[in-house]
Each structure stands twice: as structure tokens, then as C-alpha cells.
Design an enzyme around this catalytic site. Structure first.
Site, PDB file in Angstrom:
ATOM      1  N   TYR A 129       0.600  -1.767  -0.168  1.00 50.54           N
ATOM      2  CA  TYR A 129      -0.219  -0.257  -0.294  1.00 50.54           C
ATOM      3  C   TYR A 129       0.367   0.877  -0.173  1.00 50.54           C
ATOM      4  O   TYR A 129       1.876   1.140   0.992  1.00 50.54           O
ATOM      5  CB  TYR A 129      -0.626  -0.143   1.698  1.00 50.54           C
ATOM      6  CG  TYR A 129      -2.011  -0.973   1.345  1.00 50.54           C
ATOM      7  CD1 TYR A 129      -3.294  -0.151   0.674  1.00 50.54           C
ATOM      8  CD2 TYR A 129      -1.700  -2.418   1.354  1.00 50.54           C
ATOM      9  CE1 TYR A 129      -4.156  -1.326   0.810  1.00 50.54           C
ATOM     10  CE2 TYR A 129      -2.454  -3.076   1.551  1.00 50.54           C
ATOM     11  CZ  TYR A 129      -4.350  -2.478   0.857  1.00 50.54           C
ATOM     12  OH  TYR A 129      -5.522  -3.658   0.858  1.00 50.54           O
ATOM     13  N   TYR A 163      -2.181 -10.845  -0.867  1.00 47.45           N
ATOM     14  CA  TYR A 163      -1.350 -10.672   0.100  1.00 47.45           C
ATOM     15  C   TYR A 163      -1.291 -11.187   1.649  1.00 47.45           C
ATOM     16  O   TYR A 163      -2.576 -11.227   2.178  1.00 47.45           O
ATOM     17  CB  TYR A 163      -1.411  -9.338   0.526  1.00 47.45           C
ATOM     18  CG  TYR A 163      -2.408  -8.249   1.575  1.00 47.45           C
ATOM     19  CD1 TYR A 163      -2.195  -8.432   2.377  1.00 47.45           C
ATOM     20  CD2 TYR A 163      -3.121  -7.280   0.948  1.00 47.45           C
ATOM     21  CE1 TYR A 163      -3.098  -7.164   3.480  1.00 47.45           C
ATOM     22  CE2 TYR A 163      -4.309  -6.550   1.206  1.00 47.45           C
ATOM     23  CZ  TYR A 163      -3.879  -6.222   2.575  1.00 47.45           C
ATOM     24  OH  TYR A 163      -4.914  -5.682   2.937  1.00 47.45           O
ATOM     25  N   ARG A 184      -4.761 -12.281   3.250  1.00 47.52           N
ATOM     26  CA  ARG A 184      -6.140 -12.590   3.057  1.00 47.52           C
ATOM     27  C   ARG A 184      -5.803 -12.325   1.133  1.00 47.52           C
ATOM     28  O   ARG A 184      -5.545 -11.972   0.546  1.00 47.52           O
ATOM     29  CB  ARG A 184      -6.153 -10.503   3.409  1.00 47.52           C
ATOM     30  CG  ARG A 184      -5.955  -9.662   4.480  1.00 47.52           C
ATOM     31  CD  ARG A 184      -6.601  -8.496   4.824  1.00 47.52           C
ATOM     32  NE  ARG A 184      -8.428  -9.247   4.814  1.00 47.52           N
ATOM     33  CZ  ARG A 184      -9.314  -8.291   4.618  1.00 47.52           C
ATOM     34  NH1 ARG A 184      -8.541  -7.474   4.225  1.00 47.52           N
ATOM     35  NH2 ARG A 184     -10.349  -8.714   4.478  1.00 47.52           N
ATOM     36  N   HIS A 187      -8.772  -7.375  -2.617  1.00 46.93           N
ATOM     37  CA  HIS A 187      -9.212  -7.055  -1.911  1.00 46.93           C
ATOM     38  C   HIS A 187      -9.319  -5.282  -3.005  1.00 46.93           C
ATOM     39  O   HIS A 187      -8.001  -4.791  -3.029  1.00 46.93           O
ATOM     40  CB  HIS A 187     -10.242  -7.207  -0.728  1.00 46.93           C
ATOM     41  CG  HIS A 187      -8.887  -6.337   0.039  1.00 46.93           C
ATOM     42  ND1 HIS A 187      -8.187  -7.678   0.430  1.00 46.93           N
ATOM     43  CD2 HIS A 187      -8.673  -5.390   0.843  1.00 46.93           C
ATOM     44  CE1 HIS A 187      -7.181  -6.818   1.252  1.00 46.93           C
ATOM     45  NE2 HIS A 187      -8.068  -5.565   1.487  1.00 46.93           N
ATOM     46  N   HIS A 189     -10.428  -1.391  -1.490  1.00 49.96           N
ATOM     47  CA  HIS A 189     -11.300  -1.010   0.043  1.00 49.96           C
ATOM     48  C   HIS A 189     -11.502   0.184  -0.818  1.00 49.96           C
ATOM     49  O   HIS A 189     -12.043   1.016  -2.053  1.00 49.96           O
ATOM     50  CB  HIS A 189     -10.344  -0.653   0.573  1.00 49.96           C
ATOM     51  CG  HIS A 189      -9.345  -0.869   1.535  1.00 49.96           C
ATOM     52  ND1 HIS A 189      -9.895  -1.339   2.736  1.00 49.96           N
ATOM     53  CD2 HIS A 189      -7.647  -2.142   1.215  1.00 49.96           C
ATOM     54  CE1 HIS A 189      -8.720  -2.633   3.069  1.00 49.96           C
ATOM     55  NE2 HIS A 189      -7.966  -2.488   2.072  1.00 49.96           N
TER      56      HIS A 189
HETATM   57 FE   LIG Z   1      -6.250  -4.215   2.362  1.00 50.83          FE
END
Ligand SMILES: [Fe+2]
Length: 260
Positions: A129, A163, A184, A187, A189
Site C-alpha cells: 500500500y 496478500y 487476506r 480486495h 477498499h
Molecule cells: Fe487491504
């Protein structure tokens, strides 16, 4: 919070932890290991991660319900406002499959919400991120956009990867010690908002992801799992001005009107 509320909730929490200690006959060695662990968790700055992974899903379910899910620890405010046609900010050679997400923002009653704001963020193909992890440039794959007069939007981005949680710290240590995986599913967000409505915090997932049924953060809901359609004909690619195959999918976000 009122004194009564704190006494009720914290009192119950303490009671339940004591019950678990009792039931599992926790030893002094284990008690000291837990104390040491919680200190290190704080020193590593991983309390937000720990809480969001293990507990946010329940708070979310109670407070948002259908169509929403957890925010997680990686939201950053003030992402750039995008111009149509919307493309999430990215490097010229951004890795990953191209994804075009279209959709509508409606009220829970079904009325389109013109001008609704979509604040969107995701990991890059290497699972990082921007702004919170090393690698991507600032605000990479983060952006804000508005729905049009019909409440509709379309944005181009990349298919997000599944990830694992950050490794090398107390969080990984605990998951390893318990024999749990740390992944996870991939996805996107979102925080979707509009005047007069409660903001919707959510994520979108994709069919076929191997971690849909075992998300370490327990944040997958069936209504948030989308199917991807692949487009690889030269005509479709040319029409989109793309040189490689791409995927499309769509979703309808539903916002609750604020009462009075
Ligand atoms: Fe996330």
C-alpha cells in the site's frame, strides 16, 4: 463513554479473559509470555493491525451490516481527486492485470445517488500500500471520485493481489505460533459517502481467490464477492485504448439514509 458503559463492557471483558485463563489452566510461564508479547506488540506499532484483524469484523457487523466490511489499518485521508475517465493513480508500468470496475451508488431504497463520493484504495501487484509501506510512490492506487448524475461510475485500476500481513513482527510471531495462515484475499477498499447518508466502509473481493473462505481478518461477505470477466479480443482492447487483455466487473453500493 459513561462510567457505567466502561464498567459494563470492560468488566465483562476482564471476566471473560479470566474465564479463559481458568478453563485452559494458564501457567505462570504462559501469563508472562502473554504480558511480554503485548508489550512488544505495542513497541512494534502493531496494535492497530492486531485489533483490525481479530476484532474489527464484529464491530463492523454490529454497526454497518450488509454491504459493508472492515476498513483495516491502511486508509489514508486526502487521496487525490480524479478526473473522468477515472484511472486510479499508478505508475506508467504498473504491474498487474487491468481491471475496469463500473457500478452505481444507490440508497438502500434503490434510488441512485448523484454525486456520491467514492474514496478508493488498494495494494499494488507486489502487495504494498502506498503511503504506509515502502515501495509505491505516494498515493499510488488511491483516489477519490464522484458518481455521475445517475449515480454511476467507472474506474480503471489493477486486479488486487491476495496478500499476507506484514511479517517479521509480533503479529507474524503469533500467527505462526498458533499455526494460522496470514493471508487476506485480494480486495479493493472503499469509503462511499453522500450528504444525508451514513458513509459505507467496504471492500470488494473476486471469485476464485483461494483465501475467500479463510481470510485472516474474517472480513469477506458473500455480497461483496464479484466475478471478473476477461476481455482479450483485439477489438475490445482497441476500443478501450489498451494494449493488453483486461477484466471487467461491476458492483452496486447501497447507502443508508441518515435518520433525522
Ligand atoms: Fe487491504
Amino acid at each position: 463513554m459513561s462510567t457505567e458503559r466502561v464498567a459494563t463492557v470492560v468488566g465483562d471483558l476482564i471476566k471473560r479473559i479470566n474465564d479463559a485463563i481458568d478453563e485452559h489452566e494458564v501457567t505462570y510461564d504462559e501469563y508472562h509470555a502473554a504480558m511480554n508479547y503485548l508489550i512488544r506488540l505495542g513497541e512494534a506499532g502493531e496494535w492497530p493491525l492486531f485489533l483490525d484483524v481479530f476484532f474489527e469484523h464484529t464491530v463492523e457487523r454490529l454497526n454497518q451490516g450488509e454491504g459493508g466490511t472492515i476498513e483495516g489499518p491502511y486508509y489514508v485521508p486526502d487521496a487525490p481527486w480524479l478526473e473522468r475517465p477515472y484511472v486510479l493513480p499508478q505508475r506508467d508500468d504498473e504491474k498487474g492485470d487491468v481491471l475496469i470496475l463500473s457500478g452505481t451508488v444507490r440508497s438502500t431504497g434503490g434510488r441512485p445517488i448523484p454525486g456520491a463520493v467514492l474514496d478508493m484504495w488498494q495494494a499494488d501487484a507486489d502487495t504494498y500500500y502506498s503511503n504506509v509501506q515502502e515501495g509505491p510512490p505516494p498515493y499510488n492506487l488511491r483516489g477519490r471520485m464522484t458518481a455521475d448524475d445517475n449515480g454511476e461510475f467507472e474506474v480503471r485500476t489493477i486486479v488486487p493481489p491476495s496478500y499476507h500481513l506484514p511479517r517479521g513482527g509480533p503479529m507474524e510471531e503469533l500467527l505462526n505460533a498458533a499455526g494460522w495462515h496470514d493471508f487476506r484475499p485480494g480486495h479493493l477498499h472503499f469509503i462511499v459517502s453522500a450528504d444525508g447518508y451514513t458513509p459505507l466502509i467496504t471492500q470488494l473481493y473476486f471469485e476464485g481467490d483461494r483465501y475467500l473462505d479463510s481470510d485472516v481478518a474474517s472480513a469477506v461477505k458473500p455480497e461483496l464477492v464479484l466475478s471478473l470477466r476477461k476481455h482479450d479480443s483485439p477489438e475490445e482492447m482497441e476500443e478501450r485504448g489498451l494494449k493488453k487483455p483486461f477484466f471487467t466487473t461491476s458492483h452496486e453500493f447501497r447507502l443508508k439514509p441518515q435518520d433525522g
